[in-house]
Design a protein around this motif. Structure first.
Motif, PDB file in Angstrom:
ATOM      1  N   VAL A 115     -19.187 -20.258  10.127  1.00 12.25           N
ATOM      2  CA  VAL A 115     -18.134 -20.034  11.115  1.00 12.25           C
ATOM      3  C   VAL A 115     -17.050 -21.075  10.892  1.00 12.25           C
ATOM      4  O   VAL A 115     -17.295 -22.274  11.032  1.00 12.25           O
ATOM      5  CB  VAL A 115     -18.672 -20.157  12.562  1.00 12.25           C
ATOM      6  N   ARG A 166      -8.943 -24.253  12.902  1.00 11.61           N
ATOM      7  CA  ARG A 166      -8.286 -23.746  11.697  1.00 11.61           C
ATOM      8  C   ARG A 166      -7.578 -22.444  12.022  1.00 11.61           C
ATOM      9  O   ARG A 166      -8.226 -21.414  12.199  1.00 11.61           O
ATOM     10  CB  ARG A 166      -9.312 -23.519  10.583  1.00 11.61           C
ATOM     11  N   VAL A 167      -6.261 -22.505  12.110  1.00 10.29           N
ATOM     12  CA  VAL A 167      -5.501 -21.345  12.541  1.00 10.29           C
ATOM     13  C   VAL A 167      -4.854 -20.643  11.354  1.00 10.29           C
ATOM     14  O   VAL A 167      -4.807 -19.425  11.282  1.00 10.29           O
ATOM     15  CB  VAL A 167      -4.419 -21.764  13.562  1.00 10.29           C
ATOM     16  N   LYS A 168      -4.362 -21.431  10.406  1.00  8.45           N
ATOM     17  CA  LYS A 168      -3.554 -20.824   9.339  1.00  8.45           C
ATOM     18  C   LYS A 168      -4.176 -20.925   7.959  1.00  8.45           C
ATOM     19  O   LYS A 168      -3.732 -20.248   7.035  1.00  8.45           O
ATOM     20  CB  LYS A 168      -2.170 -21.472   9.315  1.00  8.45           C
ATOM     21  N   ARG A 174     -22.425 -14.060   5.885  1.00  6.79           N
ATOM     22  CA  ARG A 174     -21.350 -13.721   6.824  1.00  6.79           C
ATOM     23  C   ARG A 174     -20.384 -14.878   6.848  1.00  6.79           C
ATOM     24  O   ARG A 174     -20.780 -16.036   6.967  1.00  6.79           O
ATOM     25  CB  ARG A 174     -21.908 -13.509   8.247  1.00  6.79           C
ATOM     26  N   LEU A 219     -17.186 -16.055   9.024  1.00  7.04           N
ATOM     27  CA  LEU A 219     -16.456 -15.708  10.240  1.00  7.04           C
ATOM     28  C   LEU A 219     -15.285 -16.652  10.476  1.00  7.04           C
ATOM     29  O   LEU A 219     -15.422 -17.866  10.312  1.00  7.04           O
ATOM     30  CB  LEU A 219     -17.393 -15.775  11.448  1.00  7.04           C
ATOM     31  N   TRP A 256      -9.421 -16.825  14.122  1.00  8.34           N
ATOM     32  CA  TRP A 256      -8.040 -16.427  14.368  1.00  8.34           C
ATOM     33  C   TRP A 256      -7.713 -15.242  13.477  1.00  8.34           C
ATOM     34  O   TRP A 256      -8.069 -15.238  12.301  1.00  8.34           O
ATOM     35  CB  TRP A 256      -7.078 -17.591  14.112  1.00  8.34           C
ATOM     36  N   GLU A 257      -7.022 -14.281  14.061  1.00  3.63           N
ATOM     37  CA  GLU A 257      -6.747 -13.026  13.368  1.00  3.63           C
ATOM     38  C   GLU A 257      -5.994 -13.243  12.055  1.00  3.63           C
ATOM     39  O   GLU A 257      -6.203 -12.506  11.092  1.00  3.63           O
ATOM     40  CB  GLU A 257      -5.954 -12.105  14.298  1.00  3.63           C
ATOM     41  N   GLU A 258      -5.132 -14.275  12.027  1.00  4.70           N
ATOM     42  CA  GLU A 258      -4.325 -14.542  10.825  1.00  4.70           C
ATOM     43  C   GLU A 258      -5.195 -14.805   9.605  1.00  4.70           C
ATOM     44  O   GLU A 258      -4.765 -14.626   8.473  1.00  4.70           O
ATOM     45  CB  GLU A 258      -3.414 -15.764  11.035  1.00  4.70           C
ATOM     46  N   GLU A 313      -8.120 -13.359   8.946  1.00  2.23           N
ATOM     47  CA  GLU A 313      -8.976 -12.239   8.571  1.00  2.23           C
ATOM     48  C   GLU A 313      -8.660 -11.803   7.138  1.00  2.23           C
ATOM     49  O   GLU A 313      -7.498 -11.691   6.754  1.00  2.23           O
ATOM     50  CB  GLU A 313      -8.753 -11.065   9.521  1.00  2.23           C
ATOM     51  N   PHE A 319     -13.162 -11.253  11.430  1.00  2.00           N
ATOM     52  CA  PHE A 319     -12.648 -11.761  12.701  1.00  2.00           C
ATOM     53  C   PHE A 319     -13.184 -10.900  13.840  1.00  2.00           C
ATOM     54  O   PHE A 319     -12.965  -9.690  13.878  1.00  2.00           O
ATOM     55  CB  PHE A 319     -11.116 -11.740  12.683  1.00  2.00           C
ATOM     56  N   TRP A 320     -13.897 -11.524  14.748  1.00  3.50           N
ATOM     57  CA  TRP A 320     -14.441 -10.804  15.901  1.00  3.50           C
ATOM     58  C   TRP A 320     -14.014 -11.468  17.199  1.00  3.50           C
ATOM     59  O   TRP A 320     -14.734 -11.415  18.184  1.00  3.50           O
ATOM     60  CB  TRP A 320     -15.966 -10.742  15.828  1.00  3.50           C
ATOM     61  N   GLY A 321     -12.871 -12.136  17.176  1.00  4.49           N
ATOM     62  CA  GLY A 321     -12.422 -12.835  18.369  1.00  4.49           C
ATOM     63  C   GLY A 321     -12.859 -14.289  18.340  1.00  4.49           C
ATOM     64  O   GLY A 321     -13.562 -14.723  17.430  1.00  4.49           O
ATOM     65  N   VAL A 322     -12.408 -15.027  19.343  1.00  3.32           N
ATOM     66  CA  VAL A 322     -12.796 -16.434  19.449  1.00  3.32           C
ATOM     67  C   VAL A 322     -14.277 -16.479  19.817  1.00  3.32           C
ATOM     68  O   VAL A 322     -14.707 -15.788  20.726  1.00  3.32           O
ATOM     69  CB  VAL A 322     -11.938 -17.151  20.501  1.00  3.32           C
TER      70      VAL A 322
END
Lengths: 290, 201
Positions: free
Chosen positions: A245, A250-252, A267, A269, A272-274, A276, A285-288
């Motif tokens: 995970v 880590r956003v970007k 897996r 994971l 953040w959607e960016e 994916e 990406f399955w959400g926070v």
């Protein structure tokens, strides 16, 4: 008459042997490493007991790990092994607190259930050994000191260690990570496992969970070695599955551990959607999650 | 927390946490700045509690200036400035008090503090430390603000963000998000663990 074995010691023979070994190793790696997109695991009957190995890191990683594990079901994951870097008293302390917390929660739940039972009278048939009773016993919550252990690993790299000696200490860490992977030490020494729970604890982990400290890279590598050589049938029994995970912070971009592990874990994971589809298309990406 | 606090039903707490190990001294100075204190008083705050970590000297200096400013201007309910260094048991008591008093938390942008504060469903202003090299604090703060979990503040001027926080209180998103499809499918980590091992029940 057969030629003497020494006639085999030629350069071309050596090369041929090396190439064969290389091809065999590559094929084996391809076979054990998950494909680009993780296929959902075929559903199967849940074994009565499982062991999960959780790699903790420094402050931030440990914090996030226990947020991830907040809904851990001890009926399913009956033994927990926490891997902590030596000297990281904080993470070890947090693991003890977390386990104490789930134990307390289970006790409170059991008390509530007991109070509920007292209200409604039960008729006991067949000496109490009904199917439901046995089933209920099988699915009991597994909390308390005999259902978890903490293993310490030497650090892969000290904070001010020179890069030159890092491979050596990393190798040391790798070797030291095999014992906690192979088995959790028995609660009582020199006693063969008595129950399904103890057998699961004395076996390879079913699942390895990590969120990015340097130690995690080494532990995952060690688990790959076990799967590569199918040690204790690690691969054929589907043991040592891995979940990585990426940190919530880590956003970007992926962390170094994330980049290194994205192709080899089962897996991968991100939160953040960016992110994916990063890590060679493997990031889910399955959400926070924290 | 202490007797000197004069805590009453109408009290309203602003709690500031600046990181225990490497405190964010600019944040301590900013939050004790005279314009910040005035804005807090305007919005009905009666208490300002700062967790200053190892930067006690910075806190004491700024707090003294702040207290004398409060004395000069005077406020109907009073305005108490207090500080704590570090609580090994965590900040649960402080967050609960903010929750009860409909207060506000101002925090450095460490992910640990953010995750902890958000569990209490209280308005949170996160102030990234822009002087740190190679950090993801700003990115995280931007992404979290965009999702409606918190407000991002500027260490140079906290006033506009504090003004905004009153309206934000009623419309902030719940954290952690409910794991059922809003705009897309979401899963809990426990479900992902089961799925990886192929457990159905």
């Amino acid at each position: 008459m057969a030629p003497p074995p020494s006639s085999l010691y030629t350069l071309s023979f050596l090369l041929a042997a090396l190439v064969t070994l290389f091809v065999a190793a590559s094929l084996r790696l391809l076979a054990i490493i998950p494909s680009r997109r993780t296929k959902p695991h075929p559903f199967r009957a849940r074994p009565p007991a499982t062991r999960v190995l959780i790699v903790l890191g420094s402050g931030g990683h440990t914090h996030e790990m226990f947020y991830l594990l907040r809904d851990l079901d001890t009926r399913k994951y009956t033994h927990r092994t926490y891997v902590v870097s030596s000297g990281d008293a904080f993470s070890a302390q947090r693991a003890v607190e977390f386990e104490a917390g789930i134990e307390e929660r289970e006790k409170a739940r059991a008390r509530a259930q007991e109070a509920e039972k007292e209200k409604t009278p039960v008729v006991v048939l067949n000496g109490g050994k009904t199917r439901e009773n046995l089933k209920g016993k099988e699915r009991q919550a597994c909390t308390g000191p005999d259902h978890y252990n903490i293993s310490f690993l030497p650090r892969a790299r000290e904070i001010h260690q020179s890069l030159l000696t890092t491979p050596l200490t990393a190798l040391h860490t790798l070797l030291k990570s095999f014992p906690p992977l192979l088995r959790a030490p028995p609660f009582l020494a020199n006693q063969p496992p008595q129950s399904a729970y103890q057998r699961a604890a004395a076996d390879l982990p079913d699942l390895i969970i990590t969120n990015g400290p340097a130690t995690a890279v080494i532990v995952v590598l060690a688990s790959l070695v076990l799967r590569f050589f199918n040690i204790r049938r690690a691969n054929s029994r589907g043991k040592c599955r891995t979940i990585y995970v990426e940190s919530f912070a880590r956003v970007k971009g992926l962390s170094l551990s994330g980049k290194l592990l994205s192709r080899v874990v089962d897996r991968f994971l991100v939160q953040w959607e960016e992110l994916e589809g990063t890590g060679g298309g493997r990031a889910e990406f399955w959400g926070v999650l924290v | 927390m202490t007797d000197t606090w004069k805590w009453i039903a109408d009290s309203k707490l602003c709690f500031v946490t600046t990181g225990a190990t490497a405190p964010f001294t600019e944040l301590i100075e900013s939050v004790l700045g005279l314009s910040t204190i005035d804005t807090l008083i305007q919005n009905g705050y009666t208490h300002l509690l700062v967790q200053y970590g190892t930067a006690k000297d910075v806190f004491e200096r700024s707090a003294a200036a702040g207290r004398s400013h409060v004395e000069q201007t005077g406020s109907a309910l009073g305005f108490i400035i207090d500080g704590i260094d570090f609580n090994p048991e965590g900040l649960r008591t402080q967050f609960m008090l903010v929750q009860r008093s409909n207060g506000l938390v101002v925090s450095h942008a460490g992910s640990g503090s953010i995750l902890e504060a958000l569990r209490y469903q209280i308005p949170l202003i996160v102030v990234p430390n822009t002087s740190l090299l190679d950090n993801h604090q700003e990115e995280l703060a931007v992404a979290m603000e965009r999702s409606g979990y918190l407000l991002r503040g500027d260490v140079k001027n906290l006033t506009p963000t504090i003004q905004k926080s009153e309206g934000f209180r009623v419309k902030m998103s719940q954290f952690p998000p409910i794991t059922s499809g809003k705009h897309r499918e979401t899963k809990s980590f426990a479900a992902i663990m089961d799925e990886t091992l192929g457990f159905i029940d």
